[in-house]
Design a protein around this motif. Structure first.
Motif, mmCIF file in Angstrom:
data_model
loop_
_atom_site.group_PDB
_atom_site.id
_atom_site.type_symbol
_atom_site.label_atom_id
_atom_site.label_comp_id
_atom_site.label_asym_id
_atom_site.label_seq_id
_atom_site.Cartn_x
_atom_site.Cartn_y
_atom_site.Cartn_z
ATOM 1 N N GLU A 260 -11.338 -14.806 6.529
ATOM 2 C CA GLU A 260 -12.201 -15.936 6.183
ATOM 3 C C GLU A 260 -11.571 -17.261 6.601
ATOM 4 O O GLU A 260 -12.277 -18.209 6.933
ATOM 5 C CB GLU A 260 -12.478 -15.945 4.670
ATOM 6 N N HIS A 261 -10.246 -17.319 6.559
ATOM 7 C CA HIS A 261 -9.559 -18.569 6.852
ATOM 8 C C HIS A 261 -8.270 -18.295 7.623
ATOM 9 O O HIS A 261 -7.778 -17.162 7.661
ATOM 10 C CB HIS A 261 -9.207 -19.312 5.559
ATOM 11 N N ALA A 262 -7.713 -19.349 8.201
ATOM 12 C CA ALA A 262 -6.372 -19.320 8.795
ATOM 13 C C ALA A 262 -5.447 -20.130 7.893
ATOM 14 O O ALA A 262 -5.890 -21.073 7.232
ATOM 15 C CB ALA A 262 -6.393 -19.922 10.198
ATOM 16 N N ASP A 263 -4.188 -19.763 7.872
ATOM 17 C CA ASP A 263 -3.217 -20.513 7.082
ATOM 18 C C ASP A 263 -2.695 -21.710 7.869
ATOM 19 O O ASP A 263 -2.574 -22.817 7.332
ATOM 20 C CB ASP A 263 -2.051 -19.599 6.687
ATOM 21 N N TYR A 264 -2.411 -21.480 9.153
ATOM 22 C CA TYR A 264 -1.910 -22.544 10.022
ATOM 23 C C TYR A 264 -2.533 -22.398 11.397
ATOM 24 O O TYR A 264 -2.785 -21.279 11.873
ATOM 25 C CB TYR A 264 -0.385 -22.481 10.160
ATOM 26 N N ARG B 135 5.217 -9.000 8.010
ATOM 27 C CA ARG B 135 4.805 -7.768 8.676
ATOM 28 C C ARG B 135 3.303 -7.524 8.599
ATOM 29 O O ARG B 135 2.737 -6.848 9.462
ATOM 30 C CB ARG B 135 5.551 -6.579 8.069
ATOM 31 N N ASP B 136 2.662 -8.037 7.554
ATOM 32 C CA ASP B 136 1.227 -7.847 7.408
ATOM 33 C C ASP B 136 0.437 -9.066 7.897
ATOM 34 O O ASP B 136 -0.757 -9.197 7.634
ATOM 35 C CB ASP B 136 0.864 -7.558 5.954
ATOM 36 N N GLY B 137 1.097 -9.962 8.614
ATOM 37 C CA GLY B 137 0.434 -11.153 9.136
ATOM 38 C C GLY B 137 -0.235 -10.885 10.473
ATOM 39 O O GLY B 137 -0.116 -9.793 11.044
ATOM 40 N N PRO C 242 8.023 -26.847 9.172
ATOM 41 C CA PRO C 242 7.363 -27.021 7.878
ATOM 42 C C PRO C 242 6.512 -25.831 7.403
ATOM 43 O O PRO C 242 6.015 -25.838 6.275
ATOM 44 C CB PRO C 242 6.463 -28.247 8.097
ATOM 45 N N VAL C 243 6.318 -24.820 8.242
ATOM 46 C CA VAL C 243 5.466 -23.693 7.872
ATOM 47 C C VAL C 243 6.102 -22.876 6.750
ATOM 48 O O VAL C 243 7.273 -22.526 6.800
ATOM 49 C CB VAL C 243 5.224 -22.773 9.092
ATOM 50 N N LYS C 244 5.303 -22.569 5.727
ATOM 51 C CA LYS C 244 5.750 -21.692 4.632
ATOM 52 C C LYS C 244 5.384 -20.264 5.018
ATOM 53 O O LYS C 244 4.283 -19.781 4.741
ATOM 54 C CB LYS C 244 5.067 -22.106 3.329
ATOM 55 N N TRP C 245 6.324 -19.595 5.664
ATOM 56 C CA TRP C 245 6.037 -18.301 6.263
ATOM 57 C C TRP C 245 5.732 -17.218 5.240
ATOM 58 O O TRP C 245 4.983 -16.275 5.531
ATOM 59 C CB TRP C 245 7.201 -17.881 7.163
ATOM 60 N N ASP C 246 6.273 -17.334 4.056
ATOM 61 C CA ASP C 246 5.993 -16.327 3.029
ATOM 62 C C ASP C 246 4.562 -16.420 2.521
ATOM 63 O O ASP C 246 4.064 -15.514 1.844
ATOM 64 C CB ASP C 246 6.980 -16.436 1.872
ATOM 65 N N GLU C 247 3.876 -17.528 2.841
ATOM 66 C CA GLU C 247 2.480 -17.716 2.435
ATOM 67 C C GLU C 247 1.531 -17.635 3.635
ATOM 68 O O GLU C 247 0.358 -17.963 3.523
ATOM 69 C CB GLU C 247 2.311 -19.080 1.756
ATOM 70 N N CYS C 248 2.048 -17.205 4.764
ATOM 71 C CA CYS C 248 1.266 -17.193 6.001
ATOM 72 C C CYS C 248 0.848 -15.772 6.380
ATOM 73 O O CYS C 248 1.697 -14.925 6.667
ATOM 74 C CB CYS C 248 2.077 -17.813 7.143
ATOM 75 N N LYS C 249 -0.449 -15.544 6.389
ATOM 76 C CA LYS C 249 -0.998 -14.250 6.805
ATOM 77 C C LYS C 249 -1.735 -14.348 8.138
ATOM 78 O O LYS C 249 -1.774 -13.387 8.906
ATOM 79 C CB LYS C 249 -1.963 -13.713 5.734
ATOM 80 N N VAL C 250 -2.330 -15.515 8.393
ATOM 81 C CA VAL C 250 -3.085 -15.705 9.630
ATOM 82 C C VAL C 250 -2.634 -17.000 10.299
ATOM 83 O O VAL C 250 -2.816 -18.088 9.757
ATOM 84 C CB VAL C 250 -4.606 -15.765 9.371
#
Length: 205
Positions: A126-130, A80-82, A51-59
Motif C-alpha cells: 500500500e505504501h513505501a517507507d522511503y 531480509r523481508d524487505g 538517515p534511513v531507519k532500516w529496521d523500520e523499512c520494508k519497501v
C-alpha cells in the motif's frame, strides 16, 4: 548513416567500459532523464542513506537507478523481508539491472516515477517507507517534476521520507509543496558536487 554510426559508437562504448559503458550509453540516449554522466560517489551514497531507519523499512523505492550504484548498498542494509523496487524509463538500464541483481528482494520496473503508486500496489504494498531519487528535476519535461513529487508524497507512509540528490536546488521547490519538513545537506566529494535533501512525511497527530 549518421544514426547507424551513433549506435555503433554507443555499442562499442558499452562493450569496452562495462558498467560505465552502459551508464554512458544511457546518458547519450536520454540525457534529460539522467542526472549525471558519472555514477554517484560512495560519499554521496553513505550520506544520502544515513538517515534511513532500516529496521523500520520494508519497501524502498528508487527512481532513476541507472546501473545500480545505490542498489547493492540499499540491499546490504535492507531487512531480509524487505523489498527494493527501482523504476526507470530507459529499458537499457532495466535490462542491465535484471541481469546483474539476482536478489529475491529486488524488482526492476520499466516505467515512470509518476506511476509509483500503481507500481508499489502491483508489488503487493500500500505504501513505501522511503523513496530515493537522482532524477534531474531541473531538466524533466514540463509537468513531470510536480507530478512525481505529488505521487511520491502520496505513496510514502507517515514517518517515511523522500531522499533526493541533485546538482541544483530545483528539486526542493517541488518537494516543498508537499513535505512538511525538508532537511538539507551537501556532498563535495562527488562529480559534480551535489545537493542532498530529505523530505519527511510527518506522522499524523
Amino acid at each position: 548513416m549518421g544514426a547507424i554510426e551513433r549506435r555503433s559508437f554507443r555499442d562499442k562504448a558499452s562493450r569496452l567500459l562495462g558498467q560505465w559503458g552502459v551508464f554512458f550509453k544511457g546518458f547519450l540516449e536520454e540525457p534529460k532523464m539522467v542526472g549525471s554522466i558519472i555514477p554517484s560517489s560512495r560519499f554521496t551514497i553513505n550520506k544520502m542513506l544515513g538517515p534511513v531507519k532500516w529496521d523500520e523499512c520494508k519497501v524502498f523505492v528508487e527512481y532513476g537507478p541507472g546501473v545500480g550504484t545505490f542498489c547493492q548498498e540499499v540491499l546490504d542494509r535492507l531487512p531480509r523481508d524487505g523489498q527494493l523496487i527501482v523504476i526507470d524509463t530507459n529499458p537499457l538500464y532495466i535490462d542491465y539491472l535484471k541481469k546483474h541483481f539476482r536478489d529475491s528482494r529486488f524488482s526492476a520496473v520499466h516505467g515512470s516515477a509518476a506511476d509509483v503508486e500503481e507500481i508499489v500496489k502491483a508489488h503487493g504494498h500500500e505504501h513505501a517507507d522511503y523513496v530515493l531519487s537522482g532524477l534531474p528535476f531541473s531538466t524533466l519535461p514540463e509537468g513531470v517534476g510536480p507530478a512525481i513529487a505529488a505521487a511520491t508524497y502520496r505513496v510514502i507512509r507517515p514517518g517515511g521520507a523522500f531522499l533526493v540528490y541533485q546538482f541544483s536546488a530545483k528539486a526542493r521547490d517541488f518537494m516543498a509543496r508537499h513535505f512538511e519538513r525538508i532537511d538539507s545537506g551537501f556532498e563535495a566529494l562527488n562529480v559534480l558536487p551535489c545537493q542532498l535533501f530529505w523530505g519527511w512525511k510527518e506522522p499524523k497527530a
